[in-house]
Design an enzyme around this catalytic site. Structure first.
Site, PDB file in Angstrom:
ATOM      1  N   LYS A   1      26.651 -20.876  19.112  1.00  0.00           N
ATOM      2  CA  LYS A   1      28.047 -20.824  19.155  1.00  0.00           C
ATOM      3  C   LYS A   1      28.379 -21.311  20.298  1.00  0.00           C
ATOM      4  CE  LYS A   1      32.467 -18.728  19.078  1.00  0.00           C
ATOM      5  NZ  LYS A   1      33.526 -17.621  18.391  1.00  0.00           N
TER       6      LYS A   1
ATOM      7  N   LYS B   1      28.310 -23.861  15.409  1.00  0.00           N
ATOM      8  CA  LYS B   1      29.742 -24.041  15.604  1.00  0.00           C
ATOM      9  C   LYS B   1      30.055 -24.460  17.100  1.00  0.00           C
ATOM     10  CE  LYS B   1      33.539 -21.174  15.931  1.00  0.00           C
ATOM     11  NZ  LYS B   1      34.274 -19.838  16.271  1.00  0.00           N
TER      12      LYS B   1
END
Ligand code: PBG
Length: 321
Positions: A193, A246
């Site tokens: 992320k 992400k």
């Protein structure tokens, strides 16, 4: 002469040679929950995405399930008055999030609910960890995440999704869940992320932006690729059932890297800013929003993500229905 164009000469041949196709089965629809009754409040920076009160959320889930969407990622918008330094509201059984999960599960037991394990929606500091003297504490935060994940499992979560990027969280959560009898609850780890500018509209939706500083001491540097392998090795060995990348579109290389190196299903989060960009350009008439949606989702799948969390899920399902 070799002529690749022969394989593109008709729709029939093009569909025969098509390598990847997104289906509704691949999609997870993120949903925002807020307090209230009969409320559907549109997120200004995300046209046609709403914060739902628990009653309208149930209606929305019913509509989505009829369209074939079976999995939902849930995020709470918590009133400022309930936020504190230790995110204690995150494991309040009578709180908005856990009550709503319970009611969705009792009405739609077959729906797959992916819960968010992170402090930021409940933190008065807007950070994903406990803040002390401007630093984000790691191991102290794990204790909060453990309580949160356990409370979510008790409420009926099928998959918990640690989205905070603290070190050691997957193993910690796996141990807590197993010790308390929730060995069947899965972990979808937000493995790679990145500290991204593309989360802006999400933070508007939840009013969860950091009050000070940024998230660079825990989220990854967008410049790094090899580091994603370290994160993935840790999450895999700590027992993650899914590895997530992400954002998605600016990180297709990272999706492919994890896909090539790990056997667990790879998920990708087509985040709020990626959705907002397509919507904004389409509203101006600068691009065809529907085609851009399908192309974006297809690219994410082509890169190797089997599971795609996307605010386009419902629109895509309507298009395909
Ligand atoms: C935070 C969290 C974020 C998103 C999901 N969980 C934002 C952040 O790290 O600030 C972003 C999702 C999106 O932009 O759609 N735990």
């Amino acid at each position: 002469m070799r002529r690749p164009r022969r394989n593109r000469k008709s729709e029939a041949i093009r569909s025969l040679v098509q390598e990847h196709e997104v289906t509704v089965n691949d999609l997870v629809f993120p949903l925002f929950i807020m307090e209230g009754k009969n409320v559907r409040s549109e997120v200004a920076s995300m046209p046609r995405i709403y914060r739902f009160s628990p009653d309208t959320l149930l209606q929305e889930i019913e509509i989505c399930m009829k369209l074939g969407i079976k999995a939902f990622a849930l995020f709470p918008n918590i009133a400022d008055s309930k936020k504190d330094k230790f995110a204690t509201e995150s494991y309040n059984e009578k709180g908005l999030y856990l009550e709503t999960i319970r009611s969705i599960k009792s009405k739609f037991p077959e729906a797959c609910l992916i819960t968010d394990v992170a402090m930021d929606p409940y933190s008065s500091e807007g950070h994903d960890g406990i803040v002390q003297d401007g630093k984000i504490l790691n191991d102290e935060t794990l204790e909060v995440l453990g309580k949160m994940a356990l409370a979510q499992a008790e409420a009926g979560a099928d998959i918990v999704g640690p989205s905070d990027m603290m070190d050691g969280r997957v193993g910690y959560l796996r141990d807590v869940l197993d010790a308390e009898g929730f060995s069947e609850v899965s972990i979808m780890s937000y493995t790679a992320k990145y500290a991204s500018a593309f989360y802006g509209p999400f933070r508007d939706a939840l009013n969860s932006a950091p009050k000070s500083g940024d998230k660079k001491t825990y989220q990854m540097d967008p410049a790094n690729q090899a580091e994603a392998l370290i994160e993935a090795e840790l999450d895999f060995s700590e027992g993650a059932d899914f590895l997530m990348v992400k954002p998605a579109l600016a990180y297709l290389d990272v999706i492919k890297l994890l896909y090539d190196n790990f056997e667990v299903p790879i998920a990708a989060y087509n985040v709020s800013g990626e959705y907002a960009m397509v919507k904004a350009a389409a509203e101006k008439g600068w691009i065809d929003g529907e085609k851009a949606m399908v192309e974006s989702l297809t690219s994410i799948k082509r890169a190797g993500a089997k599971i795609i969390l996307s605010y386009f899920a419902k629109e895509f399902a309507i298009l395909k229905s």
